[in-house]
Motif scaffolding. Structure first.
Motif, PDB file in Angstrom:
ATOM      1  N   LEU A 103       0.809  -1.226   0.000  1.00 56.93           N
ATOM      2  CA  LEU A 103       0.000   0.000   0.000  1.00 56.93           C
ATOM      3  C   LEU A 103       0.840   1.273   0.000  1.00 56.93           C
ATOM      4  CD1 LEU A 103      -3.184  -0.652   2.178  1.00 56.93           C
ATOM      5  CD2 LEU A 103      -2.945  -0.588  -0.319  1.00 56.93           C
ATOM      6  N   HIS A 104       2.020   1.193  -0.608  1.00 58.47           N
ATOM      7  CA  HIS A 104       2.848   2.373  -0.843  1.00 58.47           C
ATOM      8  C   HIS A 104       3.244   2.369  -2.316  1.00 58.47           C
ATOM      9  CE1 HIS A 104       3.138   2.214   3.516  1.00 58.47           C
ATOM     10  NE2 HIS A 104       3.742   3.392   3.532  1.00 58.47           N
ATOM     11  N   TRP A 105       3.687   3.520  -2.783  1.00 53.99           N
ATOM     12  CA  TRP A 105       4.238   3.580  -4.123  1.00 53.99           C
ATOM     13  C   TRP A 105       5.391   4.555  -4.179  1.00 53.99           C
ATOM     14  CZ3 TRP A 105       0.301   6.050  -8.106  1.00 53.99           C
ATOM     15  CH2 TRP A 105      -0.101   7.313  -7.663  1.00 53.99           C
ATOM     16  N   SER A 106       6.215   4.391  -5.215  1.00 56.76           N
ATOM     17  CA  SER A 106       7.403   5.207  -5.421  1.00 56.76           C
ATOM     18  C   SER A 106       7.179   6.125  -6.609  1.00 56.76           C
ATOM     19  CB  SER A 106       8.607   4.296  -5.686  1.00 56.76           C
ATOM     20  OG  SER A 106       9.703   5.026  -6.198  1.00 56.76           O
ATOM     21  N   GLY A 107       7.312   7.434  -6.373  1.00 55.19           N
ATOM     22  CA  GLY A 107       7.124   8.388  -7.454  1.00 55.19           C
ATOM     23  C   GLY A 107       7.552   9.773  -7.039  1.00 55.19           C
ATOM     24  N   PRO A 108       7.331  10.773  -7.896  1.00 55.10           N
ATOM     25  CA  PRO A 108       7.808  12.126  -7.630  1.00 55.10           C
ATOM     26  C   PRO A 108       7.369  12.653  -6.258  1.00 55.10           C
ATOM     27  CG  PRO A 108       6.994  11.964  -9.868  1.00 55.10           C
ATOM     28  CD  PRO A 108       6.640  10.679  -9.200  1.00 55.10           C
TER      29      PRO A 108
END
Length: 292
Positions: free
Chosen positions: A250-255
């Motif tokens: 339930l996490h994501w990697s992005g700007p």
């Protein structure tokens, strides 16, 4: 920060790793491939257009002459093509599967599976491929990374209209498919600890997928877009971070800034509650069984 400097600080060695990636010939995919090769990985390009694949291979080999680059043709709108690609990948020492391919405003068609093409390209085919390749990935303690999108926030899913084929807005159709991709995969990998999983996203970047406006409007806005939004080389960092580092459930990697600008940060996803996530996962599993 310069690309090479960022990779040195934030990348990890991919030597000895075989990485399969869909949508490699697009603007974002091309930059991701360059970064993966810079970190020592070997690539398997999964694309529909063999001519574009060959051009990409030549570009990559010009920069990385000793790189190991294979390719497997796959048309994500054709389930038989997807099954053939899975069979070929199962014979390889697959360590990492990247679902980067995406379709936004394309001519709408119903695939032989009965699904809208955007939904099949962005979700159904990647989910099928992942399930088929789980045994291979489990053997090698591999990883699956999917390219999410901020568009997944545009609408909740609808069990009465799984692929949003009754909707007319391309943004809703695309966003729904990404919502399924992100959250069905997340629930799947809760039950498969042998394989790592991560969601990445690029924010907003100027690639072919953004060229969906009417021609007159696009001619006006394309130059400001190039200035305002991150270039694909920078937008690719969210994916590379997700490849090289753990991204929790339930996490994501992005700007970092407003999900559209800056180097990657890992953020909690608060956009889909537990009940909807479970339903999306059930939908995905039922759909997978129908595609077998």
């Amino acid at each position: 920060m310069h690309k090479e400097t960022w990779l040195q600080k934030n990348g990890t060695s991919l030597l000895g790793k075989t990485i399969a990636i869909t949508g490699a010939t697009g603007g974002l995919g091309r930059e991701i491939c360059k970064d993966l090769l810079a970190l020592g990985g070997s690539l398997v390009l999964l694309n529909r257009d063999s001519r574009k694949t060959q051009v990409l291979r030549e570009v990559l080999l010009a920069q990385y002459p000793t790189a190991q680059i294979a390719d497997i043709p796959v048309d994500l709108t054709d389930i038989d093509s997807v099954k053939a690609a899975c069979a070929a990948l199962a014979q390889m020492p697959l360590d990492l599967l990247i679902h980067n391919a995406g379709a936004y405003s394309i001519p709408r068609e119903i695939c032989s599976t009965g699904l809208l093409n955007v939904f099949q390209i962005n979700f159904a085919a990647p989910y099928y491929m992942t399930k088929q390749l789980l045994p291979k990935l489990s053997q090698r303690h591999g990883k699956v990374v999917v390219m999410g999108s901020i568009a997944h926030t545009y609408s909740k899913s609808d069990p009465q209209d799984l692929d949003f084929s009754t909707r007319t807005a391309a943004s809703l159709i695309y966003g729904n498919s990404k919502r399924y991709l992100m959250f069905a995969m997340g629930e799947l990998f809760k039950n498969h600890p042998q394989v790592d999983f991560a969601i990445a996203h690029p924010g907003i970047t100027f690639t072919g997928i953004t060229n969906h406006y009417p021609k007159v409007i696009f001619a006006i806005i394309k130059h400001p877009m190039k200035v305002i939004f991150m270039k694909p080389a920078a937008a690719a960092r969210g994916m590379i971070w997700a490849v090289c580092h753990p991204v929790p459930y339930l996490h994501w990697s992005g700007p970092k800034f407003f999900d559209i600008w800056g180097n990657p940060s890992v953020k909690l996803l608060r956009t889909c509650n537990a009940q909807e996530r479970q339903r999306i996962f059930r939908d995905a599993e039922n759909l997978y069984k129908k595609l077998l």
